[in-house]
Scaffold this active site. Structure first.
Site, mmCIF file in Angstrom:
data_model
loop_
_atom_site.group_PDB
_atom_site.id
_atom_site.type_symbol
_atom_site.label_atom_id
_atom_site.label_comp_id
_atom_site.label_asym_id
_atom_site.label_seq_id
_atom_site.Cartn_x
_atom_site.Cartn_y
_atom_site.Cartn_z
ATOM 1 C CG HIS A 1 -1.873 -1.081 1.345
ATOM 2 N ND1 HIS A 1 -1.757 -2.097 2.258
ATOM 3 C CD2 HIS A 1 -2.997 -1.332 0.640
ATOM 4 C CE1 HIS A 1 -2.776 -2.919 2.113
ATOM 5 N NE2 HIS A 1 -3.539 -2.492 1.142
ATOM 6 C CB SER B 1 -4.422 -7.416 4.245
ATOM 7 O OG SER B 1 -4.144 -6.130 3.779
ATOM 8 N NE ARG B 2 -7.989 -11.656 1.454
ATOM 9 C CZ ARG B 2 -9.217 -11.854 1.896
ATOM 10 N NH1 ARG B 2 -9.487 -12.896 2.647
ATOM 11 N NH2 ARG B 2 -10.190 -11.012 1.610
#
Ligand code: PAF
Length: 281
Positions: A37, A188-189
């Site tokens: 990000h 994110s996972r």
């Protein structure tokens, strides 16, 4: 960095910048921010005067209530990272503002053809939820340019198609995948993985590279190549969801193609991991 929660405050801030002739970049996210990000924010800095980031865990794109409930929410840490990255505005809408008539009552945006293949085949409704929220966020922020990670290759293709089909006045920029030292794509996972699983997950990138080299070397037997990747992934203890070699526009690959994208989705423990690699000029 301004932090705004209401649509009115967002519009006030952004319209002031626009009146001053400033160019606005936008990176929509669902939070739990990582280096991937932050690379969107960094790239945005080179393309615009102001950077808007949104964090909204969009219920419309979750096909499973459990997945939505356990999605990591790390707002304080995310905010600190965005401040350090010098983003200008963090937009934090709530569900009531985004979907005032409820999830069922919400007008949807559906991008045909690209939506039901690959991830869409195993996650029904997912990409309608993504296209809908991204379209709404574009209308709210009205950015000149918006940035998305190339890790979510299909999502990026769907957003590009939506922008073309609906004549949305925004330039879409894809930003290369950021990887851990072992090649695992940042996600994110990845937080759902144990240390051992994280090490094993590196097989995905290894298999993509191996297949990319075979395509470069002139190998065109796509089913044999897919079979080879599948064995490698299964032997490492992952459960493939799909492994496909396609043309970069996501139609099935033909023998005379000279550009491809190899796409993998596979389960490891509680995490569904996706990755891809573009091959050819
Ligand atoms: O990639 C994501 O994090 C989400 O799908 C997005 C684009 C922010 C829409 O909710």
């Amino acid at each position: 960095m301004k932090r705004v929660e209401s649509i009115t405050a967002l519009r006030d801030a952004v319209s002031g910048w626009r009146r001053a002739g400033e160019r606005i970049a936008f990176a929509p996210t669902m939070g739990n921010l990582h280096a991937g990000h932050l690379s969107l924010v960094e790239r945005a800095r080179a393309l615009a005067d102001r950077i808007v980031v949104s964090i909204f865990v969009n219920p419309l794109q979750f096909d499973c209530a459990d997945d939505l409930a356990r999605y990591p929410r790390t707002l304080e840490r995310d905010e600190a990272k965005l401040r350090a990255a010098a983003a200008d505005l963090l937009f934090l809408p709530n569900e009531q503002q985004m979907y005032p008539f409820g999830r069922e009552g919400q007008t949807r945006v559906r991008v045909p053809e690209l939506t039901d293949i690959l991830c869409g085949a195993s996650r029904p409704g997912h990409f309608d939820g993504v296209a809908t929220v991204v379209c709404k966020l574009f209308n709210l922020v009205q950015p000149d340019v918006a940035l998305f990670g190339e890790k979510d290759y299909q999502q990026l293709a769907i957003i590009r198609r939506m922008v073309t089909d609906l004549n949305l006045p925004v330039e879409i920029v894809g930003v290369p995948t950021v990887r851990e030292a072992n090649g695992l794509a940042m996600s994110s996972r990845n937080g759902y993985l144990s240390d051992k699983e994280r090490a094993r997950a590196a097989v995905i990138h290894g298999a993509l590279r191996q297949c990319g080299e075979a395509l470069h070397a002139g190998d065109r037997d796509y089913s044999v190549l897919v079979g080879r990747i599948t064995r490698r992934i299964v032997d490492a203890g992952l459960k493939p969801d799909y492994i496909e070699i396609r043309h970069p526009d996501l139609r099935p690959a033909r023998p005379d193609d000279d550009r491809w994208v190899i796409l993998i989705a596979a389960w490891l423990g509680k995490a569904r991991l996706i990755d891809n690699m573009q091959v050819g000029d």
